[in-house]
Design a protein around this motif. Structure first.
Motif, PDB file in Angstrom:
ATOM      1  N   TYR A   1       3.126  -8.252  14.408  1.00 40.79           N
ATOM      2  CA  TYR A   1       3.805  -6.948  13.552  1.00 40.79           C
ATOM      3  C   TYR A   1       2.562  -6.421  12.664  1.00 40.79           C
ATOM      4  CZ  TYR A   1       6.659  -4.331  10.645  1.00 40.79           C
ATOM      5  OH  TYR A   1       7.198  -3.544   9.765  1.00 40.79           O
ATOM      6  N   LEU A   2       2.354  -5.346  12.662  1.00 46.38           N
ATOM      7  CA  LEU A   2       1.539  -4.277  11.890  1.00 46.38           C
ATOM      8  C   LEU A   2       2.274  -4.061  10.419  1.00 46.38           C
ATOM      9  CD1 LEU A   2      -0.474  -2.030  14.085  1.00 46.38           C
ATOM     10  CD2 LEU A   2      -1.242  -4.070  13.032  1.00 46.38           C
ATOM     11  N   SER A   3       1.689  -4.415   9.313  1.00 47.27           N
ATOM     12  CA  SER A   3       2.063  -4.137   7.989  1.00 47.27           C
ATOM     13  C   SER A   3       0.971  -3.586   7.065  1.00 47.27           C
ATOM     14  CB  SER A   3       2.789  -5.426   7.570  1.00 47.27           C
ATOM     15  OG  SER A   3       3.240  -5.136   6.064  1.00 47.27           O
ATOM     16  N   GLY A   4       1.373  -2.721   6.295  1.00 44.09           N
ATOM     17  CA  GLY A   4       0.203  -1.786   5.656  1.00 44.09           C
ATOM     18  C   GLY A   4       1.154  -0.749   4.713  1.00 44.09           C
ATOM     19  N   PRO A   5       0.349  -0.003   3.913  1.00 44.83           N
ATOM     20  CA  PRO A   5       0.743   1.126   3.393  1.00 44.83           C
ATOM     21  C   PRO A   5       1.263   2.187   4.003  1.00 44.83           C
ATOM     22  CG  PRO A   5      -1.478   0.966   2.854  1.00 44.83           C
ATOM     23  CD  PRO A   5      -1.161  -0.070   3.780  1.00 44.83           C
ATOM     24  N   MET A   6       2.127   2.997   3.844  1.00 47.97           N
ATOM     25  CA  MET A   6       2.658   4.197   4.196  1.00 47.97           C
ATOM     26  C   MET A   6       2.991   5.314   3.312  1.00 47.97           C
ATOM     27  SD  MET A   6       5.038   3.024   7.541  1.00 47.97           S
ATOM     28  CE  MET A   6       4.473   2.679   8.998  1.00 47.97           C
ATOM     29  N   THR A   7       3.605   4.854   2.194  1.00 49.21           N
ATOM     30  CA  THR A   7       4.355   5.936   1.379  1.00 49.21           C
ATOM     31  C   THR A   7       3.192   6.450   0.441  1.00 49.21           C
ATOM     32  OG1 THR A   7       6.252   4.611   1.276  1.00 49.21           O
ATOM     33  CG2 THR A   7       5.975   6.178  -0.603  1.00 49.21           C
ATOM     34  N   GLY A   8       3.468   7.422   0.480  1.00 46.95           N
ATOM     35  CA  GLY A   8       2.341   8.621  -0.537  1.00 46.95           C
ATOM     36  C   GLY A   8       1.082   8.678   0.029  1.00 46.95           C
ATOM     37  N   LEU A   9       0.761   8.332   1.281  1.00 50.63           N
ATOM     38  CA  LEU A   9      -0.534   8.545   2.226  1.00 50.63           C
ATOM     39  C   LEU A   9      -0.332   9.691   3.209  1.00 50.63           C
ATOM     40  CD1 LEU A   9      -1.404   4.783   2.733  1.00 50.63           C
ATOM     41  CD2 LEU A   9      -2.493   6.505   0.947  1.00 50.63           C
ATOM     42  N   PRO A  10      -1.407  10.493   3.107  1.00 51.97           N
ATOM     43  CA  PRO A  10      -1.504  11.410   4.408  1.00 51.97           C
ATOM     44  C   PRO A  10      -0.845  10.849   5.738  1.00 51.97           C
ATOM     45  CG  PRO A  10      -3.514  11.296   3.147  1.00 51.97           C
ATOM     46  CD  PRO A  10      -2.872  10.284   2.800  1.00 51.97           C
ATOM     47  N   ASP A  11       0.105  11.828   6.355  1.00 53.18           N
ATOM     48  CA  ASP A  11       0.630  11.272   7.511  1.00 53.18           C
ATOM     49  C   ASP A  11       1.397   9.791   7.559  1.00 53.18           C
ATOM     50  OD1 ASP A  11       0.009  13.808   8.889  1.00 53.18           O
ATOM     51  OD2 ASP A  11      -2.157  13.251   9.233  1.00 53.18           O
ATOM     52  N   PHE A  12       1.677   9.469   6.385  1.00 55.66           N
ATOM     53  CA  PHE A  12       2.173   8.245   6.081  1.00 55.66           C
ATOM     54  C   PHE A  12       1.271   6.901   6.587  1.00 55.66           C
ATOM     55  CE2 PHE A  12       5.708  11.099   6.151  1.00 55.66           C
ATOM     56  CZ  PHE A  12       6.460  10.681   4.902  1.00 55.66           C
TER      57      PHE A  12
ATOM     58  N   SER B   1      -1.739  -4.770  -0.061  1.00 57.94           N
ATOM     59  CA  SER B   1      -0.934  -5.430  -1.353  1.00 57.94           C
ATOM     60  C   SER B   1      -0.685  -4.369  -2.348  1.00 57.94           C
ATOM     61  CB  SER B   1      -2.142  -6.176  -1.931  1.00 57.94           C
ATOM     62  OG  SER B   1      -3.285  -5.491  -2.369  1.00 57.94           O
ATOM     63  N   GLU B   2      -0.885  -3.168  -2.137  1.00 59.22           N
ATOM     64  CA  GLU B   2      -0.630  -1.990  -3.001  1.00 59.22           C
ATOM     65  C   GLU B   2       0.920  -1.485  -2.508  1.00 59.22           C
ATOM     66  OE1 GLU B   2      -1.801  -1.692  -5.656  1.00 59.22           O
ATOM     67  OE2 GLU B   2      -3.192  -3.189  -5.197  1.00 59.22           O
ATOM     68  N   SER B   3       1.354  -2.006  -1.536  1.00 66.64           N
ATOM     69  CA  SER B   3       2.637  -1.099  -0.767  1.00 66.64           C
ATOM     70  C   SER B   3       3.914  -2.193  -0.974  1.00 66.64           C
ATOM     71  CB  SER B   3       2.288  -1.315   0.596  1.00 66.64           C
ATOM     72  OG  SER B   3       3.442  -0.869   1.291  1.00 66.64           O
ATOM     73  N   ARG B   4       4.740  -1.684  -1.582  1.00 71.54           N
ATOM     74  CA  ARG B   4       6.214  -2.259  -1.690  1.00 71.54           C
ATOM     75  C   ARG B   4       6.839  -2.933  -0.210  1.00 71.54           C
ATOM     76  NH1 ARG B   4      11.713   0.127  -3.675  1.00 71.54           N
ATOM     77  NH2 ARG B   4      11.224   1.840  -2.185  1.00 71.54           N
ATOM     78  N   GLY B   5       6.494  -2.116   0.673  1.00 71.29           N
ATOM     79  CA  GLY B   5       7.069  -2.285   1.742  1.00 71.29           C
ATOM     80  C   GLY B   5       6.337  -3.554   2.518  1.00 71.29           C
ATOM     81  N   ALA B   6       5.174  -3.500   2.324  1.00 70.11           N
ATOM     82  CA  ALA B   6       4.265  -4.587   2.950  1.00 70.11           C
ATOM     83  C   ALA B   6       4.414  -5.866   2.301  1.00 70.11           C
ATOM     84  CB  ALA B   6       2.685  -3.862   3.040  1.00 70.11           C
ATOM     85  N   LEU B   7       4.602  -5.526   0.818  1.00 69.47           N
ATOM     86  CA  LEU B   7       4.599  -6.789   0.036  1.00 69.47           C
ATOM     87  C   LEU B   7       5.976  -7.565   0.576  1.00 69.47           C
ATOM     88  CD1 LEU B   7       3.399  -5.592  -3.230  1.00 69.47           C
ATOM     89  CD2 LEU B   7       2.360  -7.465  -1.792  1.00 69.47           C
TER      90      LEU B   7
END
Length: 187
Positions: free
Chosen positions: A66-77, A132-138
């Motif tokens: 499963y891939l996890s990382g930041p999306m919210t607020g980034l270009p093209d999520f 580590s800066e992403s609420r969803g990934a955390l």
């Protein structure tokens, strides 16, 4: 609405580990533990390794990542980073659950309601830079810890996750006073 998913320890010991079990009637299975709207069930379709032949051998069956990382607020999520990493891992032979490929949802909570059960079908969570800066990934990493999944930076997956895990275990069990045979001695 309650979301049902199997206790991952039983999945890892099941000969159907690499099968797609998403169509099983988890809502009818005995509940092991309830956590808010998530229910972990004891899979009644479990077949231990001693009772049946595996559907795929560990050498040929792809590990589920499963891939996890930041999306919210980034270009093209951040979808380009997710999609590039998914393509790289698939080229290595892994089965990849990529949340960037999920259908659009109306809220962050709705995304999590899709992603957490998706994560529960995997053996490993691979963390993209910035996780580590992403609420969803955390939240996903917290769930991976609870489920006992392997947790690794995505970039460390080079060829075989089995090799990665074995090397990590060897490093953790090597006493600090012994020299690692793979490293040149310090003189």
């Amino acid at each position: 609405m309650t979301s049902y998913y199997p206790k991952s320890g039983r999945c890892r010991a099941c000969v159907r580990l690499h099968d797609d079990c998403s169509a099983l009637p988890f809502h009818t299975m005995p509940v092991h533990r309830q956590d808010g709207t998530d229910a972990i069930v004891i899979c009644t379709e479990h077949v231990s390794g001693s009772n049946a032949m595996p559907s795929a051998t560990p050498a040929t069956a792809p590990q589920r990542i499963y891939l996890s990382g930041p999306m919210t607020g980034l270009p093209d999520f951040n979808y380009p980073a997710f999609n590039a990493e998914a393509a790289r891992l698939r080229a290595l032979g892994y089965h990849v659950e990529n949340p960037a490929e999920n259908p659009p949802q109306e809220s962050w909570e709705a995304y999590m309601a899709v992603c957490i059960p998706q994560l529960a079908t995997c053996d490993t969570i691979a963390l993209l830079p910035g996780w580590s800066e992403s609420r969803g990934a955390l939240r996903e990493r917290q769930e991976a810890v609870r489920l006992g999944l392997t947790i690794t930076p995505a970039a460390k997956i080079l060829a075989s996750l089995g090799i990665l895990v074995a090397q990590d275990r060897a490093r953790r069990h090597t006493p600090h006073h012994t020299q690692d045979a793979r490293l040149p001695s310090k003189q």
